[in-house]
Structures are given as structure tokens and as C-alpha cells.
Design an enzyme around this catalytic site. Structure first.
Site, PDB file in Angstrom:
ATOM      1  CB  SER A  47      -0.963   0.055   1.198  1.00 42.93           C
ATOM      2  OG  SER A  47      -1.796  -1.045   1.195  1.00 42.93           O
ATOM      3  CE  LYS A 100       4.570  -2.354  -5.478  1.00 38.84           C
ATOM      4  NZ  LYS A 100       3.905  -3.472  -6.015  1.00 38.84           N
ATOM      5  CD  GLU A 160       1.231 -14.506  -3.936  1.00 38.21           C
ATOM      6  OE1 GLU A 160       0.603 -15.555  -4.119  1.00 38.21           O
ATOM      7  OE2 GLU A 160       0.711 -13.443  -3.552  1.00 38.21           O
ATOM      8  CB  THR A 197      17.741   4.638   6.554  1.00 43.87           C
ATOM      9  OG1 THR A 197      18.766   4.192   7.437  1.00 43.87           O
ATOM     10  CG2 THR A 197      17.678   6.157   6.566  1.00 43.87           C
ATOM     11  CE  LYS A 198      19.713  -1.129  10.865  1.00 39.09           C
ATOM     12  NZ  LYS A 198      21.156  -0.992  10.608  1.00 39.09           N
ATOM     13  N   PRO A 199      14.563  -0.170   7.445  1.00 38.53           N
ATOM     14  CG  PRO A 199      12.383   0.265   8.197  1.00 38.53           C
ATOM     15  CD  PRO A 199      13.790   0.771   8.283  1.00 38.53           C
ATOM     16  CB  CYS A 212     -23.715  -0.504 -13.871  1.00 37.84           C
ATOM     17  SG  CYS A 212     -23.609  -2.024 -14.824  1.00 37.84           S
ATOM     18  N   GLY A 238     -27.023   1.061 -10.513  1.00 38.49           N
ATOM     19  CA  GLY A 238     -27.708   2.288 -10.112  1.00 38.49           C
ATOM     20  C   GLY A 238     -28.774   2.705 -11.113  1.00 38.49           C
ATOM     21  CG  MET A 239     -29.961   2.334 -15.926  1.00 37.42           C
ATOM     22  SD  MET A 239     -29.119   2.379 -17.533  1.00 37.42           S
ATOM     23  CE  MET A 239     -30.397   1.914 -18.662  1.00 37.42           C
ATOM     24  CG  HIS A 251     -19.033   0.551 -15.077  1.00 34.17           C
ATOM     25  ND1 HIS A 251     -19.370   0.723 -13.756  1.00 34.17           N
ATOM     26  CD2 HIS A 251     -19.527  -0.654 -15.432  1.00 34.17           C
ATOM     27  CE1 HIS A 251     -20.039  -0.330 -13.326  1.00 34.17           C
ATOM     28  NE2 HIS A 251     -20.147  -1.187 -14.330  1.00 34.17           N
ATOM     29  CD  GLU A 259     -17.590   3.868 -13.055  1.00 30.03           C
ATOM     30  OE1 GLU A 259     -18.376   4.375 -13.877  1.00 30.03           O
ATOM     31  OE2 GLU A 259     -17.804   2.787 -12.467  1.00 30.03           O
TER      32      GLU A 259
HETATM   33  N1  GLN Z   1     -25.512  -6.706 -11.185  1.00 24.79           N
HETATM   34  C1  GLN Z   1     -25.906  -5.987 -12.333  1.00 24.79           C
HETATM   35  C2  GLN Z   1     -25.713  -6.795 -13.610  1.00 24.79           C
HETATM   36  O1  GLN Z   1     -24.998  -7.762 -13.614  1.00 24.79           O
HETATM   37  C3  GLN Z   1     -25.165  -4.672 -12.433  1.00 24.79           C
HETATM   38  C4  GLN Z   1     -23.705  -4.837 -12.646  1.00 24.79           C
HETATM   39  C5  GLN Z   1     -22.920  -3.577 -12.372  1.00 24.79           C
HETATM   40  O2  GLN Z   1     -23.436  -2.664 -11.744  1.00 24.79           O
HETATM   41  N2  GLN Z   1     -21.678  -3.523 -12.806  1.00 24.79           N
HETATM   42  O3  GLN Z   1     -26.273  -6.468 -14.622  1.00 24.79           O
END
Ligand code: GLN
Length: 542
Positions: free
Chosen positions: A14, A17, A148, A187-189, A380, A382-383, A514, A516
Site C-alpha cells: 500500500s 506503487k 509468489e 532508514t533500516k527497513p 449500471c 444504479g440505473m 461505467h 468513470e
Molecule cells: N448486477 C448488475 C448486472 O450484472 C449490475 C452490474 C454492475 O453494476 N456492474 O447487470
């Protein structure tokens, strides 16, 4: 000639990077170079698509439909270079391919081993698909010393030799903790972390030191001495108010100069960082403030909504206001049933999500936004929730719901089983793997010129990224239209509703995609810019 910069992290996780890599990419771009950023993830999931957001933060979706690490979002936000499937790989995906090849006998009887088979696969990934880039910045997930992560560190060590000193560079991000009782930076870490890295064959060229205060010159020299780097290659990476100041700070601290010097490249001319200066000014001296409520399911971890959080900041940048986000857990909201959470809120946003938990709170939020004429942005899920709310409360369909949550009387949200993309028919069904049955990646949408969203985008045809299974059921289109919701944005074949709007409302928009994911600080997404603008207008009313 493409040069490679490998970014590893030490001491603790965290440290940012991904952000450091993204900001470095931005500074190199400001010097006129073409960059590409990639992430190597050592975990065993094939991709983060099926991981709980609380485990891994948001899943970032690319245009080509890959479900990737959220760091790719940082890369794209800082550089504007659209991320692709070929920019993120996990151990799981590499092993999956190697084992599939082994089963087909493609290793011709050889014993398949971590070295050379896994390391070769990693190297192949790092060097594939780089085109004409000047720099490929390649971040290794996790912290040096993780079991890993070893094959990845080994692979970049080999690449260091194969590419040579003038084409490969190692940057190591570490932490300098301040110990209050001693009044000292430690500085050690960092020394230990670099020792660990050298133990597996990598001598870092540059140390990027996260710290909450200035690093005195003598401490820098000490780090340089113990870690076998030049004094100037110890670069302070101090805490900042906004992540968008990081490119400026890195340049001031000399990071880009040191990188060019290490590659034997010219350090002039200076980079053009004016866009970043403008963004920093807008962020540090906003002319107002709006309050946005986000009603979500994973509000306990901001990384779960990383791109959304950033896109809201970008909307603020576009309008020169500070966006104060109130993260509201949708279950609490539903249970409380009271409205005090939304006191003084200038906009309500319901983000994407999966599963039934918390949906009643989201449905209630959409109803409140409609009734009180508060700007509403549904993304999504939300719609879909806004459609259910209107169907139940305005269209006389109390049994309206989504088939995602089981059988219901009126499935206003349902599963589409086939659609067209690029002239081909794509299918999905209820029984497919959870990992691979979604509408994923960029799809075109055609917008009606008479709609509000057309005014926002200023274009008839747009492309946005998707990640969902369910769609608004167009069998209910007329019923919903009578109840006040229209769908001015649809897939080019007209089968899939992409955008909803409530014409008789100051700003009520839902999108199946989406937005965003494509917003950038220097190019705020039009929907976020417009939503925040509507919130500013709303704040002037109250
Ligand atoms: N769960 C809803 C779907 O699969 C909305 C998915 C989302 O909001 N990314 O259609």
C-alpha cells in the site's frame, strides 16, 4: 528503441506503487515520450474479475474487455493511454496457459519448471505488444520477498541482462518511517528491503522513498551508501494532498532527470507540466463545494470505488469546485429508513454492484432523488435500481424487480441472452462461469439528438465500457415512458438500453455502462462534469 523501467516495492504494501508508476509515466510523457504501463500480479486468480472488492478493490475494465487490476485505472488516468488486456497478467493466467500447453505436449517432453518456463512466459508478456513506445513501465505487484513474487523478480532480473544497462532500469519504492519517540526517520527497513532485492539479483538504480516529511541530506547519503546507489538517485516521495500533484513533485525531486541520466539520455529539454499545474491549482483553490452522496455496498473500502471516486474529483476539476463525497452504506440506509443521511446533499449517485444485499437502500435513494428533484446519477446497477423504483412506484408494478435477485412478478431488469457486436452475435446464459459471462468492455451506443445526454456528450455515437449481465427489459419501455423514464441511448441495433433519463427532472440520468473508467483529470468525463454542474446548480437553490 523501447526502454523498460521495472518498479518494485518494499517494506510494506500500500505504498502507492501503481500511482508512482502512473505519475512517472505522466512525467515522461510531459517530456514528449510515448509510454505504456503494465502490471504483473503474482496472485493465483486468473484475473481479479471474481474477487470480492473488499479483497482487491475495484475491477478495472479495459476497452478490449479485460477485467484487470485497479492500478491500470491509475495508469490510464495519468497518461490517457487506454489500457488493454495485454497490460495486466497474473500468475494464475500464466500458469493456466503453461499447463494448457503442457497438456497439448507442446513442451516436447521437457520437464516444465518455474525457470525457464514460467520466467520465459513472464518475459514474453513484458515484451509483447509494445509497438513504438519509448518506455514500458512495468510494475510488479506485492512486496519484495513475497514467495509468489519470486518468479517475477527473477524474470525481470533476466530481462535486465538481456536488454542491457541502456534499456532496463530498476526503481524500488520504499518507506522511511518516522519514529516519534526517537525523533528520527528510519532508514533500516529500506536497507533491508534493498538487501532482499540484491539477494535475488537486482541492484535498484533509483530508490523512491515514501515519507511523511523532508528527508535530510545526511539520511539520503546514508541510504545511498548502504543501498549502493548514488545520492541523487535517492528520491523523496513525500505525502501530498492530492494524487494529481505527484507528477509535479516527482519532477521537482528529480526523478525523471535521474531516469534519463541512468539510461544515458539527454536531460533537456524540461518537461511541459502545465496541464498538471492547472489541475493542481483547480484542486487547491476551488471556488465552491458540493456534497455528493454515494449509496454503495462496499463503502468501507474506498478502493472498491476507485475510478468513481476519481471521476467525481474530475467533475469537480471541470467545475472548479471541491466535491465532498459522503459514502453511505446502502444497507444502513435501507434499515434506517430516515433521510438524515441526505441532509444538505446536492447530488445522489448509486454506483454499480452485484447481488441483492443493499438494493432496497439504492431503490429508496433513487425515489428520494426523483421526488426531491436532487440530481441523480445511476451507474449500471444504479440505473437498474432507478428503473425498478419507477416501475414500482410510478407505473403501478409493485412486484417489479430484477431477475438477478430471483423470480419476480415483473422482471423489468432481465438477462439478455444474445446481442450483436461488430456484426457478430454474442451469447450468454445463466449457467455460464461467473468469471466469463458478462457483457464486458467497450460497446457503442447511439444517442437520440433530442435528449439531454446528447447535449452532454455533444455526439450521437459514443463508446463506453461495460461490466454487467442484466439489462433493462424493453418489453416495459412503454409502461416506463408513461411513468416518466425514457431511454434515449441504445445499442446500435436498438436492442439494449444504454442510457435512461427523466425528462421532467433537473438531472436524472442512468447509464448501463461505467463512464468513470474513462474519466481523466485533464479530460473529465462529460457525464461527471455535467452531474457536478447540476449539483452546483442545486446547491444554489438551497
Ligand atoms: N448486477 C448488475 C448486472 O450484472 C449490475 C452490474 C454492475 O453494476 N456492474 O447487470
Amino acid at each position: 528503441m523501447t526502454r523498460y523501467i521495472f518498479i518494485t516495492g518494499g517494506v510494506v504494501s500500500s505504498l502507492g506503487k501503481g500511482l508512482a508508476s502512473a505519475a512517472l509515466g505522466a512525467v515522461l510523457q510531459a517530456r514528449g515520450f510515448k509510454v505504456r504501463l503494465r502490471k504483473l500480479d503474482p496472485y493465483l486468480n486468473v484475473d481479479p474479475g471474481t474477487m470480492n472488492p473488499y479483497q482487491h478493490g475495484e475491477v478495472y475494465v479495459t476497452d478490449d474487455g479485460a477485467e484487470t487490476d485497479l492500478d491500470l485505472g491509475h495508469y490510464e488516468r495519468f497518461t490517457g493511454v487506454a489500457a488493454r488486456q495485454s497490460d495486466n497478467v497474473t500468475s494464475g493466467r500464466l500458469y493456466q496457459r503453461i499447463i494448457a500447453r503442457e497438456r497439448k505436449g507442446e513442451y516436447l517432453g521437457a520437464t516444465v519448471q518455474v525457470i525457464p518456463h514460467v520466467t520465459d512466459a513472464i518475459k514474453g508478456f513484458v515484451r509483447a505488444d509494445v509497438e513504438d513506445r519509448d518506455f514500458v513501465l512495468c510494475e510488479i505487484g506485492g512486496t519484495v520477498g513475497d514467495i509468489e513474487g519470486l518468479p517475477f523478480v527473477e524474470a525481470i532480473r533476466q530481462l535486465g541482462n538481456e536488454l542491457g544497462r541502456d534499456r532496463a532500469l530498476f526503481v524500488h519504492l520504499t518507506l522511511l518511517p518516522y519514529i516519534p519517540s526517537a525523533g528520527e526517520l528510519k532508514t533500516k527497513p529500506t536497507q533491508h528491503s534493498v538487501k532482499e532485492l540484491r539477494g535475488i539479483g537486482i541492484q535498484p538504480d533509483i530508490l523512491l522513498c515514501r515519507c511523511d516529511r523532508e528527508i535530510p541530506a545526511n539520511e539520503r547519503s546514508k541510504i545511498a551508501l548502504f543501498c549502493n546507489v548514488r545520492d541523487e538517485a535517492v528520491i523523496p516521495a513525500l505525502d501530498v494532498d492530492s494524487i494529481y500533484e505527484v507528477p509535479l513533485r516527482y519532477h521537482q525531486a528529480g526523478l525523471d532527470r535521474q531516469i534519463l541520466r541512468a539510461f544515458g539520455m539527454s536531460e533537456t529539454p524540461e518537461p511541459d507540466l502545465r496541464v498538471w499545474e492547472d489541475i493542481a491549482t483547480r484542486l487547491t483553490a476551488p471556488e465552491g463545494e458540493v456534497k455528493i452522496a454515494v449509496i454503495g455496498k462496499y463503502t468501507g473500502l474506498k478502493d472498491a470505488y476507485k475510478s468513481l471516486d476519481e471521476a467525481l474529483v474530475h467533475g469537480g476539476i471541470a467545475n472548479r469546485v471541491d466535491v465532498d463525497v459522503e459514502w453511505i452504506e446502502s444497507e444502513t440506509f435501507a434499515r434506517d429508513g430516515d433521510l438524515h443521511h441526505l441532509e444538505g446533499v446536492n447530488g445522489i449517485l448509486v454506483p454499480g454492484g452485484f447481488g441483492e444485499r443493499g438494493i432496497e437502500g439504492k431503490i429508496a435513494a433513487a425515489g428520494i432523488a426523483r421526488d426531491r428533484r436532487i440530481p441523480y446519477f445511476g451507474i449500471c446497477l444504479g440505473m437498474q435500481m432507478a428503473v425498478i423504483e419507477t416501475a414500482r412506484n410510478m407505473a403501478g408494478l409493485p412486484g417489479a424487480g430484477s431477475s438477478e435477485f430471483g423470480e419476480c412478478e415483473d422482471p423489468v431488469i432481465g438477462l439478455m441472452t444474445e446481442w450483436e457486436k461488430d456484426g457478430r452475435t454474442e451469447y450468454r446464459d445463466e449457467t455460464g462461469d461467473v468469471g466469463g459471462t458478462m457483457r464486458l468492455g467497450a460497446y457503442d451506443c447511439v444517442i437520440s439528438p433530442t435528449s439531454k445526454v446528447f447535449g452532454i456528450y455533444g455526439r450521437e455515437r459514443i463508446s463506453e465500457r461495460h461490466r454487467h449481465r442484466y439489462e433493462v427489459n424493453l418489453a416495459y419501455e412503454n409502461v416506463l415512458a408513461k411513468a416518466g423514464i425514457v431511454f434515449p441511448g441504445k445499442s446500435p441495433d436498438g436492442l439494449l438500453p444504454e442510457i435512461l433519463e427523466v425528462p421532467n427532472h433537473p438531472w436524472f440520468i442512468g447509464v448501463q455502462f461505467h463512464p468513470e473508467l474513462k474519466s481523466k483529470p485533464f479530460d473529465p468525463h462529460p457525464l461527471f462534469a455535467s452531474f457536478i454542474k447540476a449539483a452546483v446548480a442545486q446547491s444554489r437553490l438551497v
